[in-house]
Enzyme design. Structure first.
Site, PDB file in Angstrom:
ATOM      1  N   SER A  53      44.002 -43.990  63.778  1.00 48.25           N
ATOM      2  CA  SER A  53      43.386 -42.733  63.341  1.00 48.25           C
ATOM      3  C   SER A  53      43.793 -41.596  64.288  1.00 48.25           C
ATOM      4  O   SER A  53      44.984 -41.334  64.457  1.00 48.25           O
ATOM      5  CB  SER A  53      41.869 -42.899  63.243  1.00 48.25           C
ATOM      6  OG  SER A  53      41.276 -41.798  62.587  1.00 48.25           O
ATOM      7  N   ASP A  64      44.609 -43.139  51.797  1.00 51.92           N
ATOM      8  CA  ASP A  64      43.809 -43.111  53.021  1.00 51.92           C
ATOM      9  C   ASP A  64      42.431 -42.504  52.722  1.00 51.92           C
ATOM     10  O   ASP A  64      42.314 -41.328  52.357  1.00 51.92           O
ATOM     11  CB  ASP A  64      44.532 -42.275  54.069  1.00 51.92           C
ATOM     12  CG  ASP A  64      43.873 -42.327  55.433  1.00 51.92           C
ATOM     13  OD1 ASP A  64      42.658 -42.045  55.507  1.00 51.92           O
ATOM     14  OD2 ASP A  64      44.566 -42.642  56.417  1.00 51.92           O
ATOM     15  N   HIS A 113      40.667 -46.731  55.526  1.00 57.11           N
ATOM     16  CA  HIS A 113      41.169 -46.065  56.729  1.00 57.11           C
ATOM     17  C   HIS A 113      41.062 -47.078  57.855  1.00 57.11           C
ATOM     18  O   HIS A 113      40.483 -46.830  58.901  1.00 57.11           O
ATOM     19  CB  HIS A 113      40.330 -44.824  57.022  1.00 57.11           C
ATOM     20  CG  HIS A 113      40.885 -43.948  58.116  1.00 57.11           C
ATOM     21  ND1 HIS A 113      42.087 -43.282  58.021  1.00 57.11           N
ATOM     22  CD2 HIS A 113      40.382 -43.616  59.337  1.00 57.11           C
ATOM     23  CE1 HIS A 113      42.304 -42.587  59.122  1.00 57.11           C
ATOM     24  NE2 HIS A 113      41.283 -42.770  59.946  1.00 57.11           N
TER      25      HIS A 113
END
Length: 540
Positions: A328, A425, A488
């Site tokens: 991330s 995502d 994610h």
């Protein structure tokens, strides 16, 4: 707690601290009515000299819904408030029936963490060992149902033994070793304070390290934690009350899983490397550097350098192989600092970078607003990040904040980079594409989206893939693994990194693709999953 160890995908070992001798138990579906065990499970003593070690083979290879046998008069899972139907019964044999939770709830993980207990990750299901309160609401959330001990009558058909150790079944013909997760202590780098390399609140930065061994003693994997960004003073002040802005609020210990695991079945290529997890506490992907302090310290770039210098002192300078990875916001860090990371090592060292769920694209919202672009502009301005973004990029654009987007940076990166991301995502869909109180159910589950919503997500996928392939050319030494999972996820998640039901492309899980790409220079792994409904049942 009892220790579980995976020997191979078709069999497992279960070790118990206090197990009575068990000669042999034969468990068959015909002997247990109404359960979901498929085929048969053979459970027996490994050898006469090791009565505490059992071997289990072939447990429910085709069943996503599965049962667990808990055969012990002195039960591991104790009830502080027994349910009504069993409160007056003697404690005996129970069957715990596991099922897929309706929602992605991580209550067991949170509860286990608060109580300093390990938790098991079994495919798409998380199960926390005791002590968890025994109540129906919690069980519903974690996908566990306690069945009355009247089942003990049926279990008498299985064995005549009265003291049988706990036996746990698992789906997909695979038994997770997550009950023996590696726990690593947090290292607080107090010496960084004198360098001005501090978290948002001025506390020293931190990292965790599990030292390498054997052939991995001179190999290093540095993984950067994710956690978003703060783009305003008020947002950054809020972060100082969390582990994302202060080491004061960080845990003393953390689990090492997935790419940080030390288990061969979970992390075959990097299990014995020096594996480091860098804690994220600056709010700008380690790019900030503002000299003036006005209650907040924007010093992320100094923190990154201070930690790297400390690791170099501890032996990283001798690295033969090195990887900078992150998830991330940490995946974005791995991109932005990739070439800088390469400069720490000799020219003979093999050095590459991995960005996981960190390829954030410059896209407008469904209402045509540049939401994510404006967010990045505020981050770069507030943290003074421009001077720490790759100069090869900032010199190419009038707006330096564009170089906070990977799509504008990767084409300038000289060090090989591997991008792991979903074309759907979920963070980007929820925060870049639809940062509004709209599409409530669709944003949670792509499978309930309307046809028009699906088309919008397909358009997002096209933009995302175009950004990736425009940045990483076919002839490049860099690679990518683009899934269609609506998630994610991070490569610290075992079920995403390397698991029997992990996402695969050309029959390779992410861990396998990364391993081959890193070690074999001739391999150019650049694969993209087909569009939705591919990934509809992605277990990530």
């Amino acid at each position: 707690m009892d220790e579980f160890r995976v020997e191979q995908q078709q069999s497992i070992k279960l070790e118990f601290e206090n197990a009575d001798v068990v000669e042999e138990i034969l468990v068959s579906t015909k002997d247990i009515e109404d359960t979901y065990l498929v085929d048969s499970s053979v459970i027996g003593v490994e050898d006469a000299d090791s009565p505490k070690v059992l071997v289990v083979e072939r447990i429910g290879p085709y069943s996503k819904i599965f049962s667990t046998l808990c055969l012990d008069n002195d039960m591991e899972i104790k009830s502080s408030e027994p349910i009504e139907e069993s409160s007056n019964e003697e404690q005996g044999a129970y069957i715990l029936e596991f099922f897929l939770p309706e929602s992605q709830d991580y209550t067991p993980h949170v509860k286990a963490k608060k109580r300093r207990r390990l938790h098991c990750s079994l495919g798409p299901i998380r199960f926390a060992p005791p002590p968890l309160e025994h109540n129906r609401k919690l069980e519903a959330k974690m996908g566990v149902k306690f069945i009355s001990s009247k089942w003990g009558q049926k279990l008498k058909k299985i064995t005549s033994e009265q003291n049988v150790p706990n036996i746990y079944g698992t789906p997909f013909d695979y038994f997770s070793s997550q009950c023996t997760i590696l726990i690593v202590n947090t290292t607080i780098l107090h010496s960084a304070i004198e360098k001005g390399a501090v978290c948002l609140d001025g506390s020293p930065p931190a990292y965790l390290i599990d030292r390498g061994s054997g052939y991995g003693v001179n190999n290093w994997l540095i993984h950067i934690e994710g956690g978003g960004w703060c783009s305003t003073i008020s947002e950054c002040i809020k972060r100082t009350g969390t582990r994302y802005g202060s080491s004061i609020h960080m845990e003393d210990q953390y689990y090492f899983q997935g790419i940080l695991s030390n288990k061969p079945n979970e992390n075959p290529d990097f299990l014995n490397w020096n594996r480091v997890k860098v804690k994220y506490c600056d709010g700008a992907s380690f790019t900030g550097d503002v000299e003036e302090v006005t209650g907040l310290h924007f010093r992320g770039a100094r923190v990154f350098l201070a930690i790297m210098e400390d690791l170099l002192y501890k032996g990283m300078w001798k690295a033969e192989n090195a990887i900078l990875s992150g998830t991330s916001a940490g995946g974005l860090t791995a991109i932005l600092h990739c070439d800088k990371f390469r400069s720490f090592f000799s020219t003979n060292a093999r050095v590459k970078c991995i960005s996981d769920a960190g390829f954030f694209v410059n896209i407008k919202t469904i209402l045509g607003e540049p939401h994510i672009k404006q967010l990045y502009e505020r981050v770069v301005t507030l943290h003074g990040s421009t001077k720490n973004l790759p100069r090869s990029c900032t010199s190419s654009y009038l707006d330096p904040s564009l170089c906070f987007f990977p799509e504008y940076v990767v084409q300038h990166i000289r060090t090989p980079l591997f991008v792991i991301n979903s074309a759907y995502d979920s963070w980007q869909i929820n925060n870049s594409l639809i940062p509004y109180n709209k599409w409530t159910y669709c944003k949670k589950d792509i499978n309930v989206c309307s046809p028009s919503q699906i088309q919008t997500l397909q358009d997002f996928r096209v933009i995302f893939i175009r950004a990736v392939i425009n940045g990483i050319r076919l002839t490049s030494a860099s690679g990518y693994f683009i899934t269609s999972c609506h998630s994610h996820k991070g490569i610290e998640t075992p079920s995403y990194w390397f698991y029997p039901n992990s996402p695969t492309l050309v029959n390779k899980a992410i861990a396998q693709a990364v391993g081959e790409w890193f070690f074999v220079e001739s391999i150019r792994f650049q694969e993209i999953s087909c569009p939705y409904p591919c990934g509809k049942f992605c277990q990530s």
